[in-house]
Design a protein around this motif. Structure first.
Motif, PDB file in Angstrom:
ATOM      1  N   HIS A  88       0.831  -1.220   0.000  1.00  0.00           N
ATOM      2  CA  HIS A  88       0.000   0.000   0.000  1.00  0.00           C
ATOM      3  C   HIS A  88       0.864   1.269   0.000  1.00  0.00           C
ATOM      4  O   HIS A  88       2.016   1.215  -0.350  1.00  0.00           O
TER       5      HIS A  88
ATOM      6  N   GLU B  59      -2.242   0.381   7.721  1.00  0.00           N
ATOM      7  CA  GLU B  59      -1.368  -0.699   7.244  1.00  0.00           C
ATOM      8  C   GLU B  59      -0.163  -0.126   6.505  1.00  0.00           C
ATOM      9  O   GLU B  59       0.968  -0.557   6.690  1.00  0.00           O
TER      10      GLU B  59
ATOM     11  N   HIS C  54       2.804  -6.987   4.231  1.00  0.00           N
ATOM     12  CA  HIS C  54       1.419  -6.539   4.460  1.00  0.00           C
ATOM     13  C   HIS C  54       0.986  -6.838   5.879  1.00  0.00           C
ATOM     14  O   HIS C  54       1.639  -7.592   6.603  1.00  0.00           O
ATOM     15  N   LEU C  55      -0.144  -6.229   6.266  1.00  0.00           N
ATOM     16  CA  LEU C  55      -0.798  -6.573   7.521  1.00  0.00           C
ATOM     17  C   LEU C  55      -2.146  -7.177   7.179  1.00  0.00           C
ATOM     18  O   LEU C  55      -2.803  -6.753   6.231  1.00  0.00           O
TER      19      LEU C  55
HETATM   20 ZN   LIG Z   1      -2.324  -5.293   2.460  1.00  0.00          ZN
END
Ligand SMILES: [Zn+2]
Length: 371
Positions: free
Chosen positions: A193, A208, A270-271
């Motif tokens: 992101h 995130e 990522h989260l």
């Molecule tokens: Zn993500």
């Protein structure tokens, strides 16, 4: 041409070459623009701000106890204070000087023991590059620390987690062996992101994109210090392709960084997030049609994180995520933890949690190349 003319032209020629090399060198040199000290109850942090990335090496000298940090290919800015009296239990005094033509030397007079100081680089933030030096109760230990009392550079040969039950303190020694493993490896780090896309948002508002960037920058820094060639898809809070692009354009731009640099591996950070706040843990993903190496990479990176931040193991899974599918090298997308889970969000909001997650990913990458 008579002899005298020949000598004059030779001198002219050499002068020109000399000028040229100065011009070339000048463009390569970093300027140290500031030296700052901040103190808290448990530590003293000294930060050297540079206008570009700078290489550093540290070593400790005894009696008086001091830690020397050499910044190479650097010049000292005119307005930087040459001496700062700190006078507390962790640091007595900090001095900085142009040690020689290429090296700025910072000397920290400090009584702390070898495990109580740390020197590390930080990419981005308030200045393009910072070298930070922590003295006192440091919560992690990364990089070039060496024993006080020793006159030589640190050459520890292990990556380890000092996993002493309660008194848990992760540590990465970027040592000879790690450097051997990572030297020349080309690695793309993809902080998920960014910019117009915040990714998932935690219950207290953690984005995130913010946590993935911090973790990614730390991983990149550790890898670079270990001799790897590192590409990072973004270094700041921005979209990689451009604001509000299609998902495909944005994700392809990230794959392009890996593919065009001919990277050996691609690691996307990522989260995770779920409607129920109780969902938690770490998952390693690789492409459904991916290679055994992708699976290995996904597993080691996921395991490395779990070892550091203690999250539940959700396993290594296959998926069709765009970035693992459209990269041409072993690739993983790791969901570090659930930002939707209050406990895991708290980990990801803390500096300590970020560092640990980064160390975990770094350890997983080292293990991948070792095996
Ligand atoms: Zn993500």
């Amino acid at each position: 041409m008579n002899k005298r003319l020949a000598i004059v032209s030779l001198v002219l020629c050499l002068t020109l070459i000399w000028f040229q090399s100065i011009v070339l060198a000048a463009s390569d040199v970093a300027t140290i623009e500031d030296l700052r000290v901040s103190t808290s109850d448990d530590k003293v942090r000294i930060v050297a701000d540079a206008n570009k990335e700078v290489d550093y090496q540290s070593f400790a000298l005894s009696s008086p106890n001091r830690v020397v940090v050499d910044l190479s290919n650097a010049t000292l800015g005119k307005n930087v204070s040459k001496e700062i009296d700190v006078d507390n239990r962790y640091v007595e005094k900090v001095r900085v000087a142009q040690f020689n033509k290429d090296v700025v030397r910072i000397v920290v007079e400090s009584p702390v023991k070898k495990n109580d100081y740390d020197v590390f680089g930080i990419v981005g933030g308030s200045s393009p590059y910072r070298v930070a030096m922590d003295f006192g109760q440091i919560s992690y230990n990364l990089g070039n620390s060496s024993s006080s009392g020793s006159q030589s550079m640190s050459n520890n040969t292990s990556i380890n987690s000092n996993n002493n039950s309660n008194n848990y303190k992760p540590s990465v020694n970027v040592d000879k062996n790690t450097k051997k493993v990572l030297k020349g490896k080309v690695i793309t780090i993809d902080p998920g992101h960014g910019g117009s896309d915040s990714g998932a948002v935690g219950p207290t508002g953690l984005y995130e994109k913010t946590a993935t960037l911090k973790i990614g920058l730390n991983v990149a820094e550790m890898l670079k210090q270990s001799g790897a060639k590192v590409y990072i898809t973004r270094k700041t809070d921005k979209d990689v392709y451009g604001p509000n692009a299609s998902a495909t354009a944005e994700l392809q731009a990230r794959c392009d960084v890996g593919n065009w640099s001919d990277s050996d591996i691609f690691v996307s950070i990522h989260l995770d997030s779920f409607t129920s706040p109780s969902a938690k843990g770490t998952t390693g993903y690789y492409y459904t049609g991916g290679s055994y190496n992708s699976q290995k990479l996904a597993t080691y990176v996921k395991d490395g994180i779990i070892e550091q931040i203690g999250t539940p193991d959700r396993g290594t899974k296959t998926s069709n995520f765009y970035v693992v599918k459209n990269t041409e090298m072993p690739a993983t997308l790791v969901e570090v933890a659930f930002v939707s889970n209050p406990d895991e969000e708290a980990i990801l909001k803390s500096e300590d949690g970020i560092k640990k997650a980064a160390i975990g990913i770094f350890n997983g990458i080292v293990k991948y190349f070792q095996s």
